[in-house]
Design an enzyme around this catalytic site. Structure first.
Site, PDB file in Angstrom:
ATOM      1  CD  GLU A 186      -2.967   1.078   2.551  1.00 18.37           C
ATOM      2  OE1 GLU A 186      -2.353   0.408   3.241  1.00 18.37           O
ATOM      3  OE2 GLU A 186      -3.967   1.615   2.413  1.00 18.37           O
ATOM      4  CE  LYS A 191      -7.602   1.601   3.106  1.00 17.02           C
ATOM      5  NZ  LYS A 191      -6.285   2.108   3.890  1.00 17.02           N
ATOM      6  CB  CYS A 238      -4.972  -1.531   3.869  1.00 14.55           C
ATOM      7  SG  CYS A 238      -3.963  -1.529   5.815  1.00 14.55           S
TER       8      CYS A 238
HETATM    9  N1  LIG Z   1      -4.258   1.142   7.364  1.00 10.42           N
HETATM   10  C1  LIG Z   1      -5.196   0.653   7.220  1.00 10.42           C
HETATM   11  O1  LIG Z   1      -5.853   0.722   6.100  1.00 10.42           O
HETATM   12  C2  LIG Z   1      -5.796  -0.385   8.125  1.00 10.42           C
HETATM   13  C3  LIG Z   1      -5.141  -0.821   9.301  1.00 10.42           C
HETATM   14  O2  LIG Z   1      -4.071  -0.126   9.655  1.00 10.42           O
HETATM   15  C4  LIG Z   1      -5.893  -1.426  10.344  1.00 10.42           C
HETATM   16  O3  LIG Z   1      -6.894  -1.930   9.917  1.00 10.42           O
HETATM   17  O4  LIG Z   1      -5.452  -1.849  11.391  1.00 10.42           O
END
Ligand SMILES: NC(=O)CC(=O)C(=O)O
Length: 267
Positions: free
Chosen positions: A41, A110, A151
Site C-alpha cells: 500500500e 480502497k 488494507c
Molecule cells: N491502514 C489501514 O488501512 C488499516 C489498518 O492499519 C488496520 O486496519 O489496522
C-alpha cells in the site's frame, strides 16, 4: 501451481527513489521465478494525510506507466500495490493491476477508509483527504481469478466473501497495518479471511521505517486455504515467496465444503 512474490519494500519521500526500489525488488522477484508479483500500500507516498494529495497522480500519470512497463518488461502479472490517485479533483487510495503485456486489467479504489481512534494508540482519518471506492475487484489471469483489496478492506469479511463467490482463488491485499493494530490483529485477520473463504490470502506491507511518518507492521504473509501461514516476513525489507497450489485449494474445498454449506436463506 504458480509462484507469487510479495515485495515488502521501504518507500521514500522521493518518488524516483521509490520507483528505483520497486523496480529492483520486482525484478528480483521475477528473476526468482515469481509469475505474480505485488507491491505494498502507498509504496511511493508517505502514509499520512498531508502527503496523499500532493503525491496524487491521474491514471495516465508516470507511476501507472512505470508499473505497466515493468510488468511488460519482466513478463509478469503485477499487482501494483497502491498509489494516491487524482481524479475529478478527488483523491483515492488505488491499486492498479497489469498483465504480462502491461495491459491494465484491474483498478481497485480502497472501499473502506481507515478512520479510527484507538485509545493510547493510533488515530488516523483517511476520510479527511481520501474518497472511498465503491466496487469490489476481481481480475482474470491465466492462473486463476485474483481478488484485490486494500488494507482496512480486509476487516470487512463481506468483501472477501464476495470476491471468493465471484471465483477468486487468491486474494492480494496491499496493506499497511501499524504498531497498534498490527500486533493485535494482523495474523488473525489474514488467516481468518483465508480460512473462511478457502482461498490463498497474500498481504503485502511496506517494511518498517523507524524514521518515517508511519511505522508499518511489516509481516507480509501468505495464508493458505487451511488457514495456516505458508510464508511470513518480519518487519525488514524482503521478498516473501509462496507457491499457490490450486489443486490443494480444490482438495480443501472438497474435504471441508464450507462454501457449499452456506445457508443464504437463513442469513
Ligand atoms: N491502514 C489501514 O488501512 C488499516 C489498518 O492499519 C488496520 O486496519 O489496522
Amino acid at each position: 501451481m504458480f509462484k507469487i512474490g510479495l515485495c515488502q519494500m521501504m518507500g521514500s519521500k522521493d518518488k524516483e527513489e521509490s520507483r528505483a526500489k520497486a523496480r529492483a525488488m520486482v525484478s528480483e522477484a521475477a528473476k526468482n521465478g515469481a509469475q505474480v508479483v505485488a507491491l505494498p500500500e502507498m509504496w511511493n507516498c508517505p502514509y499520512a494525510n498531508e502527503y496523499f494529495r500532493p503525491y496524487a497522480e491521474p491514471e495516465d500519470g508516470p507511476s501507472v506507466e512505470f508499473l505497466s512497463n515493468l510488468a511488460r518488461e519482466l513478463d509478469i502479472y503485477l499487482i501494483g500495490g497502491s498509489i494516491s490517485e487524482l481524479s475529478d479533483n478527488k483523491v483515492y487510495n488505488t491499486s492498479y493491476s497489469f498483465d504480462r503485456s502491461g495491459n491494465l486489467i484491474g483498478k481497485h479504489r480502497k472501499v473502506h477508509l481507515f478512520d479510527i481512534a484507538v485509545k493510547n494508540g493510533i488515530r488516523f482519518m483517511e476520510s479527511e483527504t481520501l474518497s472511498p471506492g465503491d466496487k469490489s475487484t476481481v481480475i482474470d489471469t491465466e492462473y486463476c481469478k485474483i481478488g484485490v483489496a486494500i488494507c482496512y478492506d480486509v476487516r470487512f469479511p463481506e468483501l472477501s466473501r464476495k470476491m471468493a463467490l465471484e471465483g477468486a482463488k487468491l486474494i492480494v491485499l496491499p496493506a499497511a497495518f501499524n504498531m497498534t493494530t498490527g500486533p493485535a490483529h494482523w495474523d488473525l485477520t489474514m488467516r481468518a479471511r483465508a480460512l473462511d473463504n478457502q482461498v490463498y490470502f497474500a498481504a503485502v506491507s511496506p517494511a518498517r521505517d523507524m524514521k518515517g511518518v508511519y511505522r508499518a507492521y511489516g509481516s507480509s504473509c501468505i495464508a493458505t486455504p487451511w488457514g495456516e501461514f505458508l510464508a511470513k516476513a518480519d518487519e525488514k525489507e524482503t521478498i516473501v515467496y509462496g507457491d499457490i497450489d490450486l489443486d490443494y485449494e480444490d482438495s480443501i474445498r472438497q474435504q471441508l465444503p464450507l462454501l457449499k454449506h452456506r445457508r443464504e436463506e437463513v442469513y
